[in-house]
Design a protein around this motif. Structure first.
Motif, PDB file in Angstrom:
ATOM      1  N   HIS A   1       0.817  -1.221   0.000  1.00  0.00           N
ATOM      2  CA  HIS A   1       0.000   0.000   0.000  1.00  0.00           C
ATOM      3  C   HIS A   1       0.854   1.277   0.000  1.00  0.00           C
TER       4      HIS A   1
ATOM      5  N   HIS B   1       1.637   4.315  -2.739  1.00  0.00           N
ATOM      6  CA  HIS B   1       1.468   5.759  -2.492  1.00  0.00           C
ATOM      7  C   HIS B   1       2.737   6.515  -2.902  1.00  0.00           C
TER       8      HIS B   1
ATOM      9  N   ASP C   1      -0.892   8.208   6.191  1.00  0.00           N
ATOM     10  CA  ASP C   1      -2.336   8.036   6.090  1.00  0.00           C
ATOM     11  C   ASP C   1      -2.871   7.419   7.369  1.00  0.00           C
TER      12      ASP C   1
ATOM     13  N   PHE D   1      -4.054   4.244   7.722  1.00  0.00           N
ATOM     14  CA  PHE D   1      -3.568   2.885   7.850  1.00  0.00           C
ATOM     15  C   PHE D   1      -3.575   2.203   6.491  1.00  0.00           C
TER      16      PHE D   1
ATOM     17  N   ASP E   1      -6.351   7.187  -1.101  1.00  0.00           N
ATOM     18  CA  ASP E   1      -6.080   5.819  -1.557  1.00  0.00           C
ATOM     19  C   ASP E   1      -6.305   5.570  -3.045  1.00  0.00           C
TER      20      ASP E   1
END
Ligand SMILES: [Fe+2]
Length: 594
Positions: free
Chosen positions: A161, A165, A184, A186, A361
């Motif tokens: 993740h 980003h 962020d 999580f 996201d």
């Protein structure tokens, strides 16, 4: 063919890069379904993509998924935002399967989520977080996408993740070498990661871990506060930020937050740490409600906002000091906070910085596919030149005309002269909507799906609020500004094209353009150059001729509670349902009847 995705979870999205044709397509599920921050599986967005790229009909695709946002499996609230889904779950719970099925007919793309939420997770959480279960979920989504889009999914590969980003921020930034910091709520066990980006490489340095279910993170705490203030977490954080400007941060809560948060350098690894007391406060909604009541909403918000700004600045400056790199790029939902970004920019004395325009996201899909292209040995240098995120679908003049004709409104074709006519209408006090070219990717309307008004007239704020937006009284409107006017109007600033940072407006201009300035004297501006958007630039130039300043109030074209319009049909629908007098769509002027 590979497509980057945030497969599901809030702000699910798709992102496609064609290195041969140097073409990009990016789209959030929410723009198709018009459910804000839609958590549904990306099938509706893939269906739109099929129209954009007919090859998909005959080619199997591989989805590059930017991590599993496990946090959302553990709670129901994101689902509860949606009236339909709430009814489905409630009916399922009491055994009314037929009724649930009937409701689901309207939102079939949510079917796999309902299955995952109601069958798999409650039964065995430990099993759920295992790799095996991740692949079970992938295969549920795969089958669903195939059924719903009639496109064959070859494989779903899962990527990290925060790395996704970071890749979005670095590879789209103008820098050849930079520090990439993500922050962020999580994602994949972390709330922040730090990388160095250099040419085609992204080197991971260190990160701040965050437990799946109850770990502390500044982003998650800010979202909790959003909920405590009666707003929607993961959606309305900007409202907390706006309200904070009306409060005084010097209170017990701010002191407590600062005393209980630390930036720790552990043998060269920099992390954000919170004490047990602060972690517990984040889980104690009764105590937080008590503090909200005691301090008042504005002071409560101000304390949390100032804490976020101070911790954000400290965190970034510790990293900059240690790594000795002053080129910075950011992604992750916390960087949607334009006041924190302004503090980072000013207090670190930066010349400029870069926040990926889809910092939340949905932008992970972009990073995931860029990394895949690099792995395949593709040349991706050209994406650095794609500054403006006009990566959504566009519609031809014929399609627009067809949509207009379904309604009984007066319309005429202005042709190529529409930007100047739009400026004229704005200067005469009208609030107008414009619709042109490809839709923006990311949360901000940057002149292709915008509602525009005269920035000199403070009263337009009231009109927009009562007829279109129904926003909270404390939410400011923002300006688009000719780049050539930037230094004249703003104190310290940089050429920000995406409305990702607030800047302080010079004292002498605060009375000139009051409709676009927040109570604290700042404005979240988009600075416009000719190449960014030729029509929008012309509109601003013409407006400067009319009103003496190259500034326009720019707010996204959508009715309260809906997402930014994507299609001509959406635009007509929102035009009918609100009080705007004029809509200019691909050169067609549509006027509301008397
Ligand atoms: Fe994230």
């Amino acid at each position: 063919m590979e497509i980057g995705v945030k497969l599901f979870g809030h702000d699910s999205s798709i992102f496609y890069i064609d290195c041969d044709r140097k073409e990009i397509f990016g789209l959030d599920t929410e723009r198709v379904t018009r459910i804000k921050h839609d958590i549904g599986v990306v099938a509706p967005a893939l269906n739109i993509f099929k129209n954009f790229c007919v090859n998909v009909h005959n080619t199997a695709i591989t989805l590059i998924n930017s991590g599993f946002d496990l946090y959302y499996f553990t709670v129901y609230p994101p689902l509860w935002h949606d009236e339909y889904l709430r009814r489905v779950i409630l009916n399922k719970k009491v055994g009314k399967y037929e009724k649930a099925k009937k409701i689901l007919k309207y939102k079939p793309y949510h079917l796999p989520l309902i299955y995952i939420y109601s069958k798999i997770i409650p039964s065995n959480f430990k099993y759920f977080i295992s790799i095996r279960l991740k692949s079970t979920i992938s295969s549920i989504c795969k089958k669903h996408i195939e059924r719903y889009t009639k496109v064959k999914v070859r494989e779903i590969k899962v990527r990290d993740h925060h790395t996704s980003h970071a890749a979005s921020a670095f590879f789209f930034s103008p820098y050849k070498r930079a520090l990439c910091i993500t922050l962020d709520g999580f994602g994949d066990d972390y709330s922040s990661k730090v990388f160095i980006g250099k040419d085609k490489r992204l080197e991971y340095l260190y990160g701040t871990e965050c437990e799946v279910r109850k770990g502390f993170s500044v982003g998650r705490f800010y979202s909790t506060i959003t909920g405590i203030l009666g707003l929607n977490p993961n959606s309305d954080e900007g409202k907390v930020e706006a309200l904070a400007a009306y409060g005084n941060y010097k209170n017990k809560l701010y002191r407590f937050l600062m005393e209980n948060t630390q930036i720790r350098n552990n043998g060269g690894e920099i992390r954000i740490e919170a004490t047990k007391e602060l972690s517990n406060l984040g889980l104690d909604s009764k105590k937080l409600m008590y503090l909200r009541e005691k301090l008042g909403d504005a002071n409560f918000a101000a304390a949390v906002q100032k804490w976020l700004e101070d911790i954000g600045v400290r965190y970034v400056s510790c990293i900059v000091e240690q790594e000795g790199i002053k080129k910075l790029c950011f992604a992750g939902g916390v960087f949607a906070n334009v006041k924190m970004n302004q503090q980072i920019f000013e207090r670190l004395n930066l010349k400029d910085m870069y926040v990926f325009p889809a910092m939340s996201d949905s932008g992970c899909a972009s990073g995931a596919i860029v990394l895949e292209k690099i792995r395949e040995g593709e040349d991706i240098d050209w994406i650095k030149k794609c500054e403006m995120p006009y990566w959504g679908p566009s519609y031809s003049e014929e399609e627009v005309k067809k949509a207009i004709k379904t309604q009984d409104y007066y319309y005429e074709y202005l042709g190529d002269s529409w930007p100047e006519y739009a400026a004229y209408l704005i200067s005469k006090g009208n609030i107008i909507a414009i619709f042109q070219g490809r839709m923006e990717y990311g949360p901000r309307a940057l002149g292709n799906r915008s509602v525009l008004a005269d920035p000199r007239d403070e009263k337009v704020k009231k009109v927009i609020n009562s007829t279109i937006k129904r926003r909270k009284w404390y939410q400011p409107f923002c300006p688009s500004v000719l780049e050539s006017e930037r230094n004249k109007i703003f104190e310290k600033s940089y050429k920000n094209k995406h409305m990702t940072c607030a800047f302080t407006v010079k004292e002498e201009y605060r009375q000139v353009i009051p409709a676009v300035i927040h109570i604290d004297g700042t404005a979240r501006a988009q600075f416009v150059e000719k190449n960014d958007n030729p029509n929008y630039y012309r509109l601003l130039k013409a407006l400067k001729q009319e009103i003496g300043v190259g500034v326009v109030l720019n707010t996204s074209f959508n009715l309260h509670g809906r997402t930014i319009v994507m299609t001509p049909e959406h635009a007509i629908r929102d035009f009918i349902d609100c009080g705007i007098d004029y809509l200019i769509m691909e050169g067609y002027l549509i006027k509301r009847g008397d």
